[in-house]
Design a protein around this motif. Structure first.
Motif, mmCIF file in Angstrom:
data_model
loop_
_atom_site.group_PDB
_atom_site.id
_atom_site.type_symbol
_atom_site.label_atom_id
_atom_site.label_comp_id
_atom_site.label_asym_id
_atom_site.label_seq_id
_atom_site.Cartn_x
_atom_site.Cartn_y
_atom_site.Cartn_z
ATOM 1 N N VAL A 18 0.850 -1.195 0.000
ATOM 2 C CA VAL A 18 0.000 0.000 0.000
ATOM 3 C C VAL A 18 0.888 1.248 0.000
ATOM 4 O O VAL A 18 0.668 2.191 -0.751
ATOM 5 C CB VAL A 18 -0.971 -0.010 1.203
ATOM 6 C CG1 VAL A 18 -1.688 1.319 1.329
ATOM 7 C CG2 VAL A 18 -1.969 -1.148 1.062
ATOM 8 N N GLY A 19 1.916 1.249 0.831
ATOM 9 C CA GLY A 19 2.834 2.383 0.879
ATOM 10 C C GLY A 19 3.620 2.564 -0.403
ATOM 11 O O GLY A 19 3.970 3.681 -0.780
ATOM 12 N N TYR A 20 3.893 1.465 -1.091
ATOM 13 C CA TYR A 20 4.604 1.512 -2.364
ATOM 14 C C TYR A 20 3.761 2.210 -3.428
ATOM 15 O O TYR A 20 4.279 2.880 -4.303
ATOM 16 C CB TYR A 20 4.947 0.080 -2.800
ATOM 17 C CG TYR A 20 5.585 -0.053 -4.150
ATOM 18 C CD1 TYR A 20 6.956 0.123 -4.310
ATOM 19 C CD2 TYR A 20 4.825 -0.367 -5.275
ATOM 20 C CE1 TYR A 20 7.556 -0.013 -5.551
ATOM 21 C CE2 TYR A 20 5.413 -0.505 -6.510
ATOM 22 C CZ TYR A 20 6.776 -0.331 -6.651
ATOM 23 O OH TYR A 20 7.362 -0.468 -7.877
ATOM 24 N N GLY A 21 2.446 2.054 -3.328
ATOM 25 C CA GLY A 21 1.550 2.726 -4.261
ATOM 26 C C GLY A 21 0.774 1.798 -5.165
ATOM 27 O O GLY A 21 -0.053 2.246 -5.949
ATOM 28 N N VAL A 22 1.040 0.502 -5.080
ATOM 29 C CA VAL A 22 0.322 -0.481 -5.889
ATOM 30 C C VAL A 22 -0.043 -1.649 -4.969
ATOM 31 O O VAL A 22 0.711 -2.612 -4.870
ATOM 32 C CB VAL A 22 1.164 -0.986 -7.082
ATOM 33 C CG1 VAL A 22 0.364 -1.947 -7.939
ATOM 34 C CG2 VAL A 22 1.667 0.175 -7.919
ATOM 35 N N PRO A 23 -1.166 -1.528 -4.270
ATOM 36 C CA PRO A 23 -1.548 -2.594 -3.351
ATOM 37 C C PRO A 23 -1.687 -3.931 -4.064
ATOM 38 O O PRO A 23 -2.071 -3.995 -5.225
ATOM 39 C CB PRO A 23 -2.901 -2.139 -2.811
ATOM 40 C CG PRO A 23 -2.972 -0.685 -3.090
ATOM 41 C CD PRO A 23 -2.134 -0.450 -4.305
#
Length: 119
Positions: free
Chosen positions: A33-38
């Motif tokens: 989620v923090g990476y930007g692509v859950p």
């Protein structure tokens, strides 16, 4: 005068990517989620191993090969966060995450490389 800054930034960046790798291995879903692509699946573990390895290699180069080797490493490894920017954008992530996290990280890594070359 640049030496402490160059070494300090390189150490912080390497420890940070090592932390991110460990987080992907220990808490994969929140990390994605923090990476930007859950998501779920093996890619989360692959990313964790990749990032942890990048951090360890960077620390080893700085400790055993010196600032010039680390500078070249940082120059090359900046491709990863640039690639992450594209991955986030192509997979429905926000521009804020893509540019605010990944692209900005690539720029900081390039700054680190420049500082290390100047040592």
């Amino acid at each position: 005068m640049l030496t402490p800054l160059a070494y300090g930034l390189a150490i912080v960046l390497n420890l940070f990517i090592l932390f991110i790798g460990a987080r992907f291995l220990l808490q994969p879903i929140p990390s994605a989620v923090g990476y930007g692509v859950p998501g779920t699946g093996a890619y989360l573990t692959v990313k964790g191993v990749r990032d942890a390895t990048y951090g360890l290699v960077g620390l080893a180069l700085l400790a055993f090969a010196g600032p010039t080797a680390e500078a070249w490493y940082m120059l090359v490894v900046a491709l990863a966060p640039f690639g992450d920017t594209v991955i986030v954008l192509r997979n429905g992530g926000t521009k804020a995450t893509a540019f605010g996290i990944h692209f900005a990280t690539a720029v900081v890594v390039l700054i680190s490389a420049a500082l290390l070359f100047a040592v």
